[in-house]
Write a protein that holds these residues in place. Structure first.
Motif, mmCIF file in Angstrom:
data_model
loop_
_atom_site.group_PDB
_atom_site.id
_atom_site.type_symbol
_atom_site.label_atom_id
_atom_site.label_comp_id
_atom_site.label_asym_id
_atom_site.label_seq_id
_atom_site.Cartn_x
_atom_site.Cartn_y
_atom_site.Cartn_z
ATOM 1 N N VAL A 23 13.673 8.452 -13.376
ATOM 2 C CA VAL A 23 12.831 9.338 -12.655
ATOM 3 C C VAL A 23 13.776 10.409 -12.109
ATOM 4 N N GLY A 24 14.773 10.226 -11.502
ATOM 5 C CA GLY A 24 15.910 11.321 -10.919
ATOM 6 C C GLY A 24 16.359 12.030 -11.965
ATOM 7 N N ALA A 25 16.791 11.502 -13.102
ATOM 8 C CA ALA A 25 17.549 12.351 -14.249
ATOM 9 C C ALA A 25 16.349 13.066 -14.950
ATOM 10 N N ALA A 26 15.224 12.745 -15.037
ATOM 11 C CA ALA A 26 14.180 13.311 -15.517
ATOM 12 C C ALA A 26 13.910 14.637 -14.769
ATOM 13 N N ILE A 54 19.092 14.286 -9.081
ATOM 14 C CA ILE A 54 19.947 13.493 -9.800
ATOM 15 C C ILE A 54 20.964 12.447 -8.903
ATOM 16 N N GLY A 55 21.241 13.231 -7.626
ATOM 17 C CA GLY A 55 22.119 12.620 -6.550
ATOM 18 C C GLY A 55 21.318 11.168 -5.975
ATOM 19 N N ALA A 56 20.111 11.554 -5.681
ATOM 20 C CA ALA A 56 19.287 10.612 -4.914
ATOM 21 C C ALA A 56 18.747 9.692 -5.916
ATOM 22 N N GLY A 57 18.532 9.819 -7.186
ATOM 23 C CA GLY A 57 18.102 9.001 -8.194
ATOM 24 C C GLY A 57 19.191 8.084 -8.639
ATOM 25 N N ALA A 176 16.145 12.320 -23.287
ATOM 26 C CA ALA A 176 17.751 12.519 -22.321
ATOM 27 C C ALA A 176 17.231 11.653 -21.197
ATOM 28 N N ALA A 177 16.463 11.818 -20.374
ATOM 29 C CA ALA A 177 16.210 11.020 -19.159
ATOM 30 C C ALA A 177 16.433 9.483 -19.186
#
Length: 260
Positions: A23-26, A54-57, A176-177
């Motif tokens: 989810v963070g990456a997406a 991304i950081g929080a994910g 990619a995510a």
């Protein structure tokens, strides 16, 4: 040597942590793509959102996975300042990587430098997070597996950024995510495989907070932030959609109403 469990709660912690990483990456990759089409303040805001996502994910992924980490013969506590520092480092270092990718002149340089920055951010977050672990005993690391985990993180981040910058379309973005989520999880479990614990018997109370009291609420808050931001980004129009809707609306203002 203390016997360690990395999946004490069964498959729920690895699966849930993988979902958080994806989810963070997406969200982060989607925001990065939006940033490339934007200018000025909008571009900066998209890149800030990407960094936070991304950081929080990756942070949430790490600590949700850590909920399954137990060691026989000792309780586990988390040092609160170090845990929060690991979150800050994740967002700041990933942010540096994302901004390099967003403002970089050439795609190759953006991917190489941005991927290096983002990957090192993932690794730094992981090992600062591990330094926050308090238990009756000491942790030791296998340097080869630590090095492997850092390489996995950098290669994965570079691949995900390349995909975000090079290709368009929801299927590729989703792929990619999924790959980036898998890579962050692989990095985590490689890093955990590098750990060995020597347990000391002690009755002294441990400093720090327990995972259910501190890690879980923070992970829930960050998870909620990610999902709500995902919904907002998914629903907000892209620059092209906004231009098209403005173009479509313009003739309506210019049409004269027939006289009654």
């Amino acid at each position: 040597m203390g016997h360690m469990q990395h999946m004490d709660g069964g498959w729920i912690t690895p699966v849930l942590s993988y979902v958080m990483a994806v989810v963070g990456a997406a969200l982060g990759l989607r925001c990065t793509v939006r940033a490339l089409a934007a200018r000025g303040r909008a571009k900066r805001n998209w890149l800030l959102t990407a960094s936070a996502a991304i950081g929080a994910g990756i942070w949430t992924m790490h600590f949700v996975a850590m909920l399954g980490f137990t060691v026989d013969g000792t309780a586990i506590r988390y040092d609160i300042p170090l845990t929060l520092l690991s979150l800050a480092v994740a967002i700041v270092v990933v942010g540096a990587g994302v901004f390099i990718a967003g403002y970089g002149g050439s795609r190759v340089r953006s991917v190489l430098l941005g991927g290096l920055g983002t990957g090192l951010g993932v690794a730094a977050m992981h090992y600062i997070g591990m330094a926050a672990v308090e238990l009756n005993g000491s942790l030791a690391y296998d340097p080869r597996l630590v090095a492997a985990s850092v390489v996995i993180a950098v290669v994965a981040a570079s691949a995900a950024l390349w995909a975000a910058l090079a290709v368009r379309g929801p299927v590729i973005a989703a792929g990619a995510a999924l790959v980036m989520g898998l890579a962050v999880s692989s990095m985590h479990y490689t890093g955990m495989a590098a750990v060995s614990v020597s347990v000391r018997t002690s009755t002294a109370p441990l400093a720090g907070a327990s995972a259910p009291a501190f890690i879980l609420p923070l992970a829930v808050v960050l998870g909620s932030f990610l999902f709500l931001t995902c919904a907002f980004v998914a629903l907000s129009p892209t620059a092209r959609e906004r231009a098209e809707s403005e173009a479509a609306a313009r003739p309506l203002h210019e049409v004269e109403l027939p006289a009654t």
